[in-house]
Design a protein around this motif. Structure first.
Motif, PDB file in Angstrom:
ATOM      1  N   GLU A   7       0.605  -1.149  -0.101  1.00 21.61           N
ATOM      2  CA  GLU A   7       0.079   0.189  -0.337  1.00 21.61           C
ATOM      3  C   GLU A   7       0.904   1.068   0.120  1.00 21.61           C
ATOM      4  N   ASP A   9       0.838   5.284  -0.175  1.00 24.13           N
ATOM      5  CA  ASP A   9      -0.184   7.582  -0.735  1.00 24.13           C
ATOM      6  C   ASP A   9       0.234   8.088  -1.436  1.00 24.13           C
ATOM      7  N   GLU A  54      -4.640   9.463  -1.137  1.00 29.49           N
ATOM      8  CA  GLU A  54      -5.796   8.413  -1.178  1.00 29.49           C
ATOM      9  C   GLU A  54      -4.328   7.759  -0.703  1.00 29.49           C
ATOM     10  N   GLU A  55      -5.028   6.062  -0.282  1.00 28.22           N
ATOM     11  CA  GLU A  55      -4.169   5.346   0.077  1.00 28.22           C
ATOM     12  C   GLU A  55      -4.345   4.248  -0.968  1.00 28.22           C
ATOM     13  N   GLY A  56      -3.716   4.048  -1.397  1.00 26.96           N
ATOM     14  CA  GLY A  56      -3.629   2.924  -2.739  1.00 26.96           C
ATOM     15  C   GLY A  56      -3.414   1.803  -2.815  1.00 26.96           C
ATOM     16  N   ARG A 113     -11.241  -0.601  -8.610  1.00 21.94           N
ATOM     17  CA  ARG A 113     -12.233   0.310  -8.275  1.00 21.94           C
ATOM     18  C   ARG A 113     -12.764  -0.196  -7.311  1.00 21.94           C
ATOM     19  N   LEU A 118     -11.378   3.264  -2.699  1.00 23.07           N
ATOM     20  CA  LEU A 118      -9.743   3.059  -3.229  1.00 23.07           C
ATOM     21  C   LEU A 118      -9.760   2.112  -4.641  1.00 23.07           C
TER      22      LEU A 118
END
Length: 156
Positions: A7, A9, A54-56, A113, A118
């Motif tokens: 993950e 940011d 966002e955090e992806g 998505r 996210l």
């Protein structure tokens, strides 16, 4: 390396892939880059993300298959040469170094998505000595030109 997931940011609505240790790794975007969903130059490519802050979830894999899952909302292919030091992937605030075998690849970037809203961003490296840039699937965001712009300037 077959697959890594982590993950990160996301800032400035972009994720970048670049040669490990590249002095100016991020790209300066113009309107054409924004409309096509990516800014490419030799050794570095930045892809547009679903949102700005966002955090992806990021998945990186080396594969032989150029398949796009049905739930993918964006899929872009660009040529990418990997040098002997590997690559870095991430945002302007944080990158992850990844060791991938040196060579010429087709880099297939896909976006899904997730249920929580996210994004899940996948970077699929497919060995190919003659890769071509192509937008395979576009969501409502990209509005690509008839000829993709394969030149970007480093962001300073």
């Amino acid at each position: 390396m077959s697959e890594i997931t982590f993950e990160s940011d996301i800032f400035y609505s972009q994720l970048a892939v670049f040669q490990y240790g590249l002095e100016t790794p991020f790209n300066d975007w113009n309107d054409i880059h924004i409309n096509q969903g990516f800014a490419w130059r030799k050794g570095s490519v930045s892809f547009g993300t679903l949102s700005d802050d966002e955090e992806g979830k990021i998945t990186v894999r080396v594969t032989e298959k150029k398949e796009v899952d049905t739930d993918v909302i964006r899929a872009i292919v660009v040529p990418f040469q990997i040098g002997d030091k590997g690559i870095e992937i991430g945002s302007v605030m944080e990158t992850t170094a990844i060791d991938i075998e040196e060579g010429m690849y087709e880099l297939l970037f896909t976006v899904k998505r997730l249920e929580n809203g996210l994004g899940h961003y996948s970077f699929n490296f497919i060995k190919n000595n003659n890769p071509k840039a192509n937008i395979i699937k576009a969501d409502e965001e990209p509005n690509p030109p008839s000829a993709l712009l394969m030149k970007a300037e480093p962001a300073i």
